[in-house]
Design an enzyme around this catalytic site. Structure first.
Site, short mmCIF file in Angstrom:
data_model
loop_
_atom_site.label_atom_id
_atom_site.label_comp_id
_atom_site.label_asym_id
_atom_site.label_seq_id
_atom_site.Cartn_x
_atom_site.Cartn_y
_atom_site.Cartn_z
N LEU A 1 0.74 -1.22 0.00
CA LEU A 1 -0.33 -0.11 -0.15
C LEU A 1 1.04 1.19 -0.03
O LEU A 1 1.95 1.47 0.78
CB LEU A 1 -0.94 0.00 1.21
N ASP A 2 0.46 2.16 -0.68
CA ASP A 2 1.39 3.58 -0.74
C ASP A 2 1.18 3.90 0.65
O ASP A 2 0.46 3.98 1.29
CB ASP A 2 0.57 4.27 -1.77
N PRO A 3 2.26 4.76 0.85
CA PRO A 3 2.39 5.36 2.38
C PRO A 3 0.89 6.28 2.59
O PRO A 3 0.57 6.50 3.71
CB PRO A 3 3.56 6.17 2.11
#
Length: 322
Positions: free
Chosen positions: A48-50
């Site tokens: 998951l992206d930050p």
């Protein structure tokens, strides 16, 4: 002087469902869970992206073998798409590239937005965002972008099985769409935001993203990372595998035979294929098996959990430091 002692490592295995907070990378979540679980063998099933929050599935010890089968499952997201501006990263963390006049954005009708969403639903060809983790000649695309390279990834087929508009709200000359998306593995929600905005002629980018489901695992069963108790949260291998696949209950002798690589009779009427979760009478996951010509054969074995190894005097690994 004796070197500090390392605590005995844990071999308890299973899957853990994490509710990843915003600002954390998937690597951060894995590193924290390694410390909490007292083992180095922790992996995740899809990053998951930050900026994104939500469900991250981690495998502990031998159950990392299940992650291969989790990665390809369909996923569900809740997201906010902002129409009216395009960015370099297709999300709110990038620099603004274009901005449409507010009156043009706010003139978009519900019918136009719905038609744009419909065009991005089903089996589509999608060009991933340049700042994705896809490798180009062995290097992550986002690393090449940060190094100043122009990167344009080739389009690839994905499936968006559901793309639902939940609400739309005008905000400071933009139009914010709350959407729910169910899609195949490898689909980029940022790219959907970009392509929806481009199709409507106003530009678009993602401002929030939350993953709520991966296959049979939902966010409602996940623990916030700062409250994680691994021993309590652990979904045992047999339970996890039985959620992913059909279950084959073994006799004690069949469990021994299958674990030793021998074939056993398949259930009557079983069709060729698999995997199935092969479970011993004591509830232990023996492995994953498939059916061929009336027989079952193990394709992945799962060793039983062992008690922790005794403490020994050896240098501590610097990567174990908090």
């Amino acid at each position: 002087m004796n070197a500090p002692r390392r605590p005995p490592g844990s071999t308890a295995s299973g899957l853990v469902l994490i509710d990843k907070p915003q600002g954390w990378t998937s690597h951060d979540a894995v590193a924290r869970t390694r410390r909490l679980a007292n083992t180095r063998k922790v992996g995740h099933a899809g990053t998951l992206d930050p900026m994104a929050t939500g469900l991250l599935i981690l495998g502990i010890n031998s159950s990392t073998r299940l992650l291969t089968y989790v990665v390809g499952l369909d996923k569900e997201y809740l997201a906010t798409i902002r129409l009216g501006a395009a960015t370099t990263t297709d999300d709110a963390e990038g620099e603004e590239l274009t901005r449409a006049p507010a009156d043009v954005v706010l003139a978009l009708t519900g019918a136009l937005v719905s038609a744009g969403i419909e065009a991005l639903t089903g089996d589509i060809s999608q060009r991933p965002s340049a700042v994705s983790a896809i490798k180009v000649d062995g290097k992550r695309a986002y690393a090449r972008v940060r190094a100043g390279e122009d990167v344009e990834l080739p389009a690839r087929p994905v499936t968006v099985s559901e793309f639902e508009l939940v609400s739309s709200t005008p905000v400071d000359g933009f139009l914010d769409l709350e959407v729910r998306v169910v899609c195949s593995s490898g689909t980029y929600i940022r790219a959907l935001a970009r392509d929806l905005g481009a199709g409507l002629g106003v530009g678009g980018h993602l401002t929030s993203l939350r993953r709520t489901r991966i296959g049979p695992f939902g966010i409602d069963a996940a623990d916030p990372l700062d409250q994680l108790d691994v021993s309590r949260a652990l979904i045992g291998p047999a339970d996890a595998a039985s959620r992913l696949f059909d279950r084959l209950d073994l006799t004690a002798q069949q469990a021994i035979d299958l674990s030793q690589g021998k074939r056993i009779p398949a259930p009557e009427g079983a069709e060729d294929g698999g995997p199935v979760a092969a479970v011993a009478p004591d509830g232990r996951l023996v492995g994953l098996a498939d059916y061929r010509a009336g027989q079952a054969k193990s394709i992945v074995n799962f060793p039983p959990d062992q008690p922790p190894a005794p403490v020994t005097d050896r240098p501590a690994d610097p990567e174990d430091a908090s």
